[in-house]
Scaffold this active site. Structure first.
Site, mmCIF file in Angstrom:
data_model
loop_
_atom_site.group_PDB
_atom_site.id
_atom_site.type_symbol
_atom_site.label_atom_id
_atom_site.label_comp_id
_atom_site.label_asym_id
_atom_site.label_seq_id
_atom_site.Cartn_x
_atom_site.Cartn_y
_atom_site.Cartn_z
ATOM 1 N N ASN A 171 0.770 -1.198 -0.052
ATOM 2 C CA ASN A 171 -0.017 -0.130 -0.017
ATOM 3 C C ASN A 171 1.058 1.118 0.111
ATOM 4 O O ASN A 171 1.884 1.353 0.936
ATOM 5 C CB ASN A 171 -0.893 -0.051 1.069
ATOM 6 C CG ASN A 171 -1.464 1.346 1.225
ATOM 7 O OD1 ASN A 171 -2.513 1.323 0.827
ATOM 8 N ND2 ASN A 171 -1.191 2.176 2.143
ATOM 9 N N GLU A 172 0.608 2.295 -1.106
ATOM 10 C CA GLU A 172 1.103 3.644 -0.890
ATOM 11 C C GLU A 172 2.754 3.327 -0.652
ATOM 12 O O GLU A 172 3.219 4.166 0.003
ATOM 13 C CB GLU A 172 0.692 4.523 0.025
ATOM 14 C CG GLU A 172 -0.979 4.763 -0.445
ATOM 15 C CD GLU A 172 -1.464 5.944 0.478
ATOM 16 O OE1 GLU A 172 -0.887 6.333 1.544
ATOM 17 O OE2 GLU A 172 -2.740 6.348 0.027
ATOM 18 N N TYR A 243 -7.712 11.955 -2.687
ATOM 19 C CA TYR A 243 -8.827 12.532 -1.877
ATOM 20 C C TYR A 243 -8.937 14.011 -2.245
ATOM 21 O O TYR A 243 -8.148 14.875 -2.717
ATOM 22 C CB TYR A 243 -8.425 12.485 -0.372
ATOM 23 C CG TYR A 243 -8.208 10.952 0.057
ATOM 24 C CD1 TYR A 243 -9.358 10.455 0.660
ATOM 25 C CD2 TYR A 243 -7.043 10.282 0.092
ATOM 26 C CE1 TYR A 243 -9.438 8.924 0.920
ATOM 27 C CE2 TYR A 243 -6.879 9.179 0.484
ATOM 28 C CZ TYR A 243 -7.916 8.387 0.659
ATOM 29 O OH TYR A 243 -7.938 6.996 1.320
ATOM 30 N N GLU A 291 -8.433 3.698 -3.455
ATOM 31 C CA GLU A 291 -8.706 4.670 -2.375
ATOM 32 C C GLU A 291 -9.426 5.963 -3.105
ATOM 33 O O GLU A 291 -8.533 6.570 -3.713
ATOM 34 C CB GLU A 291 -7.648 4.926 -1.432
ATOM 35 C CG GLU A 291 -7.353 3.792 -0.719
ATOM 36 C CD GLU A 291 -6.268 4.116 0.438
ATOM 37 O OE1 GLU A 291 -6.144 5.557 0.947
ATOM 38 O OE2 GLU A 291 -5.412 3.357 0.896
#
Length: 502
Positions: A171-172, A243, A291
């Site tokens: 992840n990331e 986001y 995400e």
């Protein structure tokens, strides 16, 4: 103001992958404990899962749920979450500075997925761990029996394999905040070797490698190029995250940020094509946008919680309370994914319950739909089939993000059975209705069967446990078919769903 749109039955973008409407649960805040799992809650079942939350999740019809992280996964030992609950260790989670009791692990999560009518999308730890832990995790989950790890699962009470087919390799990993952060080359090599080991067990697995955490990263988009240079042949998808925030309180700038999302997808699509050509490959890597959401309302509260000299259990972290303005943004994000469904195969709203989520709960109390629940619900319900190419001619505005941003944000989906054409439309204009005029080509005998509208006089209006329907959809009847054209009036600052029988 008038906006003209042309839609043709044969001008297709792509068949939409249903996984575009997937979700995400991380061991973070109250997503798991107090979210999906709360033994003793009035609605809890025999496994401790909240039935009121399950009902709302099933209503969303989200095909996959990513788990267990997120930043959490990069220092997570999956073995901590299996076996007798009384023997599971309590660990410190370095990602979110909390305590993890490990009362929910992979077996319980898969059970919850079965109850929620979704499938698991599991992530392996490539931060503090690596290939060996990943292959053992896979064997534990998917092998029928007769080996150490599969027999251990059977001993723990799950005789049948989970048959998890979709896996995230870390992840990331581009993020300096990530435990075990690596360079693109280091990560690409590790991802490639891990993928080869996992495919040694099952060639049919779908594997997602880490792309950029956001398009503002200094390493973007070179990160994707270097990672895919190392593991293009062994990967199926590359993940992107984004986001959205409105910290400056400028609604038109905020809503224009969907154009940044579109550029992000376009750029990484170009990187994929470049490496594909360089590799002389016949395979096209997909994008897993695993995400995405609005995230900024809770930032100050989160800073205060994380600054405390303590390690709390399931604190109220990342609990954004969404308003009506966020409905317009989420509607625009989903429209972008539909229009870019030629590239984006998977997308996961982050997250599902309590933590930047469409569903909120009270400990021991109610569960309710946040404002953003509704655009996700309608897209998931009616946004499956074929995305159609639209020609749009209407008024625009200039923003800090980009010039010539259309006031009308619109997508169209022809249903899988060919019987329905659905338009998802956001009017971004603050004070003027848009007169929508859609020329329907190849859709004879069309008629309006439903028109849903969401609007509110207060952009800051929110839903609460006491008032769960302050912001909610209503059925209206402004849309009409005349001379092969759909005509409808879209109110200022409104989210709209118009369904036609065709």
């Amino acid at each position: 103001m008038k906006t003209n749109v042309v839609v043709h039955r044969d001008f297709r973008i792509a068949t939409i992958d249903s996984r575009l409407y997937s979700s995400f649960l991380e061991h973070l805040g109250r997503a798991i404990y107090g979210g999906i799992y709360e033994p003793g809650h009035p609605t809890a079942d025999e496994d401790g899962f909240r039935q009121d939350v399950l009902d709302l999740v099933r209503e969303l019809d989200t095909p996959y749920c990513r788990y267990p992280g997120g930043n959490f996964v990069s220092a997570y030992n999956w073995e901590d979450g299996v076996g007798p609950r009384a023997e599971r260790p309590v660990r410190l989670d370095l990602a979110w500075r909390t305590r993890e009791a490990n009362q929910i692990g992979v077996n319980e999560f898969v059970d919850w997925c079965n109850k929620a009518n979704t499938k698991p999308m599991l992530a392996v730890n490539l931060g503090s761990r690596g290939l060996d832990a990943a292959r053992n995790f896979l064997e534990y989950c998917n092998h029928p029996g007769g080996t150490y790890w599969s027999d251990l699962r059977r001993k723990h009470g799950w005789s049948n394999p989970h048959d998890v087919k979709l896996w995230c390799l870390g992840n990331e990993m581009d993020g300096p905040w990530q435990v075990g952060h690596k360079s693109a080359y280091e990560y690409g090599r590790l991802a490639d070797e891990t993928a080869k080991a996992m495919r040694g067990f099952d060639k049919s697995l779908e594997l997602v490698v880490c792309g950029s955490s956001n398009s503002d990263m200094k390493t973007y988009p070179e990160w994707e190029a270097q990672v895919l240079e190392q593991c293009y042949d062994s990967a199926d998808h590359i993940s992107l995250h984004m986001y959205f925030a409105n910290r400056e309180k400028n609604t038109l700038n905020y809503l224009a940020r969907a154009t940044k999302l579109d550029r992000y997808i376009t750029t990484i699509g170009g990187v994929i094509d470049y490496i594909k050509a360089k590799k002389r490959s016949k395979k096209t890597i997909g994008i897993s946008f695993d995400e995405w959401n609005v995230w900024y309302h809770s930032n100050q509260q989160d800073k205060e919680i994380l600054a405390r000299d303590e390690w709390p259990d399931a604190p109220h972290l990342l609990e954004d309370i969404y308003n009506f303005e966020d409905v317009l943004q989420v509607g625009g994000i989903l429209n972008t994914f539909i229009r870019r469904s030629d590239r984006v195969r998977i997308a996961c709203i982050a997250q599902l319950v309590n933590v930047i989520a469409p569903i909120m709960t009270e400990d021991g109390g109610a569960a309710w739909r946040q404002t953003i629940y509704y655009p996700f619900y309608y897209a998931s319900r009616y946004g499956r089939g074929t995305a159609l190419q639209l020609v749009v001619d209407g008024p625009t505005y200039d923003s800090d993000e980009e010039n010539d941003v259309p006031y009308l944000d619109v997508s169209a989906v022809h249903s899988e059975d060919g019987k329905t054409l659905t338009f998802f439309a956001v009017n971004r204009h603050p004070s003027t209705a848009l007169d929508l005029d859609v020329r329907l080509e190849g859709f004879a005998n069309a008629r309006v069967v439903e028109q849903v509208e969401m609007t509110h006089g207060d952009l800051e209006a929110v839903n609460t446990a006491a008032r769960p329907k302050t912001v909610a959809p209503v059925n209206v009847e402004s849309g009409k078919i005349e001379d092969g054209r759909l005509r409808a009036a879209l109110k200022p600052f409104s989210y709209n769903v118009i369904r036609l029988s065709v």
